[in-house]
Structures are given as structure tokens and as C-alpha cells.
Scaffold this motif. Sequence first.
Motif, PDB file in Angstrom:
ATOM      1  N   ILE A   1      -6.578 -12.510   4.975  1.00 49.77           N
ATOM      2  CA  ILE A   1      -7.124 -11.484   4.092  1.00 49.77           C
ATOM      3  C   ILE A   1      -7.201 -11.993   2.662  1.00 49.77           C
ATOM      4  N   ASP A   2      -8.396 -12.011   2.122  1.00 48.29           N
ATOM      5  CA  ASP A   2      -8.639 -12.393   0.737  1.00 48.29           C
ATOM      6  C   ASP A   2      -8.633 -11.116  -0.098  1.00 48.29           C
ATOM      7  N   ILE A   3      -7.674 -11.013  -1.024  1.00 54.13           N
ATOM      8  CA  ILE A   3      -7.524  -9.753  -1.761  1.00 54.13           C
ATOM      9  C   ILE A   3      -8.674  -9.526  -2.746  1.00 54.13           C
ATOM     10  N   ARG A   4      -9.534 -10.538  -2.929  1.00 52.44           N
ATOM     11  CA  ARG A   4     -10.726 -10.319  -3.750  1.00 52.44           C
ATOM     12  C   ARG A   4     -11.750  -9.448  -3.025  1.00 52.44           C
ATOM     13  N   ASN A   5     -11.568  -9.343  -1.703  1.00 50.07           N
ATOM     14  CA  ASN A   5     -12.364  -8.399  -0.912  1.00 50.07           C
ATOM     15  C   ASN A   5     -11.621  -7.070  -0.955  1.00 50.07           C
ATOM     16  N   ILE A   6     -11.960  -6.229  -1.900  1.00 50.62           N
ATOM     17  CA  ILE A   6     -11.193  -5.012  -2.165  1.00 50.62           C
ATOM     18  C   ILE A   6     -11.145  -4.094  -0.958  1.00 50.62           C
ATOM     19  N   SER A   7     -12.225  -4.028  -0.205  1.00 53.42           N
ATOM     20  CA  SER A   7     -12.255  -3.169   0.974  1.00 53.42           C
ATOM     21  C   SER A   7     -11.233  -3.627   2.021  1.00 53.42           C
ATOM     22  N   ALA A   8     -11.177  -4.946   2.258  1.00 51.23           N
ATOM     23  CA  ALA A   8     -10.217  -5.496   3.226  1.00 51.23           C
ATOM     24  C   ALA A   8      -8.795  -5.321   2.725  1.00 51.23           C
ATOM     25  N   ALA A   9      -8.582  -5.507   1.431  1.00 49.36           N
ATOM     26  CA  ALA A   9      -7.240  -5.367   0.864  1.00 49.36           C
ATOM     27  C   ALA A   9      -6.745  -3.924   0.967  1.00 49.36           C
ATOM     28  N   LEU A  10      -7.614  -2.974   0.645  1.00 50.43           N
ATOM     29  CA  LEU A  10      -7.239  -1.561   0.727  1.00 50.43           C
ATOM     30  C   LEU A  10      -6.947  -1.160   2.167  1.00 50.43           C
ATOM     31  N   SER A  11      -7.737  -1.669   3.109  1.00 48.52           N
ATOM     32  CA  SER A  11      -7.516  -1.376   4.522  1.00 48.52           C
ATOM     33  C   SER A  11      -6.186  -1.940   4.985  1.00 48.52           C
ATOM     34  N   PHE A  12      -5.859  -3.156   4.533  1.00 52.85           N
ATOM     35  CA  PHE A  12      -4.587  -3.773   4.892  1.00 52.85           C
ATOM     36  C   PHE A  12      -3.418  -2.936   4.397  1.00 52.85           C
ATOM     37  N   VAL A  13      -3.475  -2.518   3.135  1.00 48.67           N
ATOM     38  CA  VAL A  13      -2.389  -1.721   2.555  1.00 48.67           C
ATOM     39  C   VAL A  13      -2.284  -0.364   3.246  1.00 48.67           C
ATOM     40  N   ASN A  14      -3.418   0.224   3.558  1.00 47.79           N
ATOM     41  CA  ASN A  14      -3.411   1.503   4.265  1.00 47.79           C
ATOM     42  C   ASN A  14      -2.652   1.384   5.587  1.00 47.79           C
ATOM     43  N   ASN A  15      -2.870   0.279   6.302  1.00 52.81           N
ATOM     44  CA  ASN A  15      -2.169   0.046   7.564  1.00 52.81           C
ATOM     45  C   ASN A  15      -0.678  -0.197   7.353  1.00 52.81           C
ATOM     46  N   CYS A  16      -0.321  -0.782   6.217  1.00 46.66           N
ATOM     47  CA  CYS A  16       1.093  -1.036   5.918  1.00 46.66           C
ATOM     48  C   CYS A  16       1.896   0.259   5.844  1.00 46.66           C
ATOM     49  N   PHE A  17       1.228   1.346   5.441  1.00 44.52           N
ATOM     50  CA  PHE A  17       1.923   2.629   5.274  1.00 44.52           C
ATOM     51  C   PHE A  17       1.628   3.612   6.406  1.00 44.52           C
ATOM     52  N   ARG A  18       0.955   3.149   7.438  1.00 41.20           N
ATOM     53  CA  ARG A  18       0.579   4.042   8.532  1.00 41.20           C
ATOM     54  C   ARG A  18       1.823   4.682   9.159  1.00 41.20           C
ATOM     55  N   ASN A  19       1.791   6.003   9.334  1.00 43.71           N
ATOM     56  CA  ASN A  19       2.865   6.787   9.964  1.00 43.71           C
ATOM     57  C   ASN A  19       4.163   6.806   9.156  1.00 43.71           C
ATOM     58  N   GLU A  20       4.129   6.349   7.905  1.00 46.20           N
ATOM     59  CA  GLU A  20       5.326   6.361   7.064  1.00 46.20           C
ATOM     60  C   GLU A  20       5.609   7.790   6.604  1.00 46.20           C
ATOM     61  N   LYS A  21       6.860   8.238   6.801  1.00 44.67           N
ATOM     62  CA  LYS A  21       7.233   9.621   6.466  1.00 44.67           C
ATOM     63  C   LYS A  21       7.930   9.734   5.114  1.00 44.67           C
ATOM     64  N   GLN A  22       8.386   8.635   4.570  1.00 42.72           N
ATOM     65  CA  GLN A  22       9.033   8.677   3.262  1.00 42.72           C
ATOM     66  C   GLN A  22       8.291   7.738   2.311  1.00 42.72           C
ATOM     67  N   GLU A  23       8.457   8.005   1.024  1.00 46.05           N
ATOM     68  CA  GLU A  23       7.777   7.181   0.043  1.00 46.05           C
ATOM     69  C   GLU A  23       8.455   5.817  -0.049  1.00 46.05           C
ATOM     70  N   LYS A  24       7.641   4.766  -0.052  1.00 44.27           N
ATOM     71  CA  LYS A  24       8.161   3.405  -0.164  1.00 44.27           C
ATOM     72  C   LYS A  24       7.376   2.636  -1.215  1.00 44.27           C
ATOM     73  N   PHE A  25       8.072   1.694  -1.820  1.00 44.86           N
ATOM     74  CA  PHE A  25       7.452   0.822  -2.816  1.00 44.86           C
ATOM     75  C   PHE A  25       7.491  -0.601  -2.280  1.00 44.86           C
ATOM     76  N   LYS A  26       6.335  -1.268  -2.263  1.00 41.80           N
ATOM     77  CA  LYS A  26       6.230  -2.625  -1.729  1.00 41.80           C
ATOM     78  C   LYS A  26       5.655  -3.560  -2.777  1.00 41.80           C
ATOM     79  N   VAL A  27       5.967  -4.841  -2.629  1.00 43.43           N
ATOM     80  CA  VAL A  27       5.314  -5.854  -3.445  1.00 43.43           C
ATOM     81  C   VAL A  27       4.601  -6.822  -2.499  1.00 43.43           C
TER      82      VAL A  27
END
Length: 231
Positions: free
Chosen positions: A103-129
Motif C-alpha cells: 500500500i502506497d500511502i500517496r494513494n489516499i483512497s487505498a490508505a483510507l481503506s486500509f485504515v478503515n479496515n484496521c478499525f473494523r468491528n472495534e468497540k472502543q476508541e484506539k489510537f494508532k501510529v
Amino acid sequence: MSSQADHGGHRERMRKRFKESGNFKGFSEHEILEMLLFYIVPRKNTNDIAHELIKKFGSLNSVLNASVEELSSVKDMGESSANSLLFFRELINYCSTVTDSRIDIRNISAALSFVNNCFRNEKQEKFKVICIDSGFHIKSVTDISAGGARFTPVDFRELTKAVLNSGTDIVILAHNHPDSPNTPSQEDVTLTREVMRYMRCLGVTVLDHYITGNNGTISMRNCGLIHDMEC
């Protein structure tokens, strides 16, 4: 003979139900576990086994995190079936932590999709780097802190450790709003600028801060909320 036919028919109805929905929406936890057990216990009534497992351990997550010995103690499971559940658990854990380095983060659509999947089904707020390599590909994703349903503090010590261990000098911040839209709050903006100033002292550039809500993921930079010269 008829009971075997009924049993097979039930499995097919469950598979058809999943195929039509394309996900587990509307399924109870014991039904999800029952379907998983289709592939582990092919010749027994997995509905009964799933009920027993949920009854003993309390939830699907607890079942998947139980030891082989604990799982083996449930009727009709046995060590072989317990080890198969362990395999699925570790596969899930692997997929939730592995990074797709393509995933090339310069592709904003792919980057946003990746991050969206990182938080899928998450019930509490989390902070990631998200640490980025010199080719602008994702190098690692690390959970920094977790809070309740609406707030998580940032652990600067864990943030520093994650960034320094990665050897990167480019990062993206990400956090989620589990039960609300992805609209950045003033606290989100203030925190982002605070982290950017802190990271700059370490020689690290914060490219963006993504926020995932129940309506998807947004880029704070694209929203005009990150201005480098202000930080």
C-alpha cells in the motif's frame, strides 16, 4: 437417515444465509461459531457444540482465546478440534496485525481503506501510529493506547518507542470514533498539533491524522485541519 439429511439441510441453509448477506450481520455468536465448526467437526451437530462452548466460556471471543486443554474438555470437541480452533484464532490474529507493504500511502483512497479496515468491528476508541518507509509504503501499525467508547489518551512513551523501533522518520496518526461520525473534534485538532510538535523534536514528520467513524475514514489534512506551519 432422516436426521442426517436434516443435519445436512441445516448446514446448507446456514451457508445460503451467509452467502446472501455476504457478512455475519444478523447472526448470533453461537451461529458464527457453529459455522466455523462446520469445517472442524464435519459429522456432528455443531449447533449443540457451539451452544456448549458459548455457555462455558461466555462469548465467541472467549472461546477463541481459550486454551486447547479448556476447549478439549467440552463434549464432542477433543484435542484435534481444539487445535483446529487454535489455528483459526492465530490466523485471525495474524491478519489483524500483518501489514500490507504494497500500500502506497500517496494513494489516499487505498490508505483510507486500509485504515478503515484496521478499525473494523472495534468497540472502543484506539489510537494508532502508522510508520511509513522511504518509499511511502506502510511499514508497521502499532496500537498506542485505548480508551472508552468516546475517548482515548495518547501514551507518548509508547508512541516514541513504536516510532524509534520502526526506524522511520515519517508517520501517520489514526484513531477511531466507534459509535459516532468521523468528524474531527477540536480536541482532535489540538492533540494532532501537539503530537506533530512532539514528533518534530524527534526528527519525525507527521504526514496526516486519519479518523474512522461509523461513516468511514477521513484525512484531517484533506479536510484542511492540519497546517504544518502552525504546529
